[in-house]
Design a protein around this motif. Structure first.
Motif, PDB file in Angstrom:
ATOM      1  N   GLU A 121      -1.070  -8.009  -2.885  1.00 25.26           N
ATOM      2  CA  GLU A 121      -1.163  -6.861  -3.809  1.00 25.26           C
ATOM      3  C   GLU A 121      -2.597  -6.322  -3.876  1.00 25.26           C
ATOM      4  O   GLU A 121      -2.806  -5.125  -4.011  1.00 25.26           O
ATOM      5  CB  GLU A 121      -0.698  -7.269  -5.212  1.00 25.26           C
ATOM      6  N   LYS A 125      -3.965  -2.440  -2.806  1.00 20.24           N
ATOM      7  CA  LYS A 125      -4.638  -1.493  -3.713  1.00 20.24           C
ATOM      8  C   LYS A 125      -6.015  -1.083  -3.206  1.00 20.24           C
ATOM      9  O   LYS A 125      -6.669  -0.229  -3.789  1.00 20.24           O
ATOM     10  CB  LYS A 125      -4.761  -2.125  -5.109  1.00 20.24           C
ATOM     11  N   THR A 133      -4.756   4.460  -0.744  1.00 23.01           N
ATOM     12  CA  THR A 133      -4.521   3.028  -0.662  1.00 23.01           C
ATOM     13  C   THR A 133      -3.250   2.829   0.168  1.00 23.01           C
ATOM     14  O   THR A 133      -2.573   3.798   0.510  1.00 23.01           O
ATOM     15  CB  THR A 133      -4.301   2.403  -2.060  1.00 23.01           C
ATOM     16  N   SER A 135      -0.784   1.392  -1.014  1.00 22.19           N
ATOM     17  CA  SER A 135       0.200   1.209  -2.067  1.00 22.19           C
ATOM     18  C   SER A 135       1.541   1.748  -1.580  1.00 22.19           C
ATOM     19  O   SER A 135       1.602   2.818  -0.977  1.00 22.19           O
ATOM     20  CB  SER A 135      -0.255   1.940  -3.321  1.00 22.19           C
TER      21      SER A 135
END
Ligand SMILES: [Cu+2]
Length: 183
Positions: A121, A125, A133, A135
């Protein structure tokens, strides 16, 4: 007059080559069609409009069930469970979109975001230097670690050539995709 056709033949060949080049150019233009498929995919659905729920199980490296039937305009809640030992994705798109997404996923592996059996994670990010990012919150996909569950609520549009697929590098090639059939 030993070679009566010599001078006629050359312009004729030149013409064939020119028309072949033109045909190739027209073919390249065809790639723009892939972008036009996007609106056909559908759109994120609302929970209050869900018509029915379809349970999807992700294994190493295949989906159960292997295909899903939908009606045009139907809103489906896909509950997705990763029962495999590797990170898997459930993603609704066209084959061309999956192909493009596989390149993004390759980047995620290279940058250590996807590590075989887990998702980093923190790495996801991280700023890629351009304000972006890695993401991974596209509305048409869910990326899950082993044992994790997720869901997508999706409203289908007109009949289109859609697949659900896992774009983690190598998985699609191993057969981790299924058809969405419009009935
Ligand atoms: Cu997978």
């Amino acid at each position: 007059m030993k070679h009566p056709y010599g001078k006629i033949l050359i312009p004729f060949i030149a013409m064939v080559v020119a028309s072949t080049a033109w045909a190739a150019g027209a073919h390249d233009g065809g790639h723009h069609d892939k972008k036009m498929e996007k609106p056909m995919v559908g759109q994120p659905g609302k929970a209050k409009n869900v018509d029915r729920t379809v349970a999807i199980t992700m294994m190493d490296n295949y989906f159960e069930p292997e295909s899903v039937s939908v009606k045009p305009g139907e809103t489906i809640r896909f509950t997705v469970k990763n029962e495999g030992a590797l990170v898997h994705e459930f993603n609704i798109a066209t084959a061309a979109m999956h192909e493009a997404h596989q390149e993004e996923m390759q980047m995620m592996v290279e940058h250590g975001v996807i590590k075989g059996d887990r998702i980093d994670e923190q790495a996801m990010k991280m700023d890629m230097g351009d304000g972006h990012t890695m993401s991974h919150d596209h509305a048409n996909s869910v990326l899950l670690e082993p044992g994790q569950s997720g869901e997508i609520i999706w409203k289908f549009s007109k009949p289109a050539e859609l697949e659900f697929a896992c774009n983690v590098p190598g998985h699609y090639q191993a057969g981790m995709y299924g058809d969405i059939e419009f009935k």
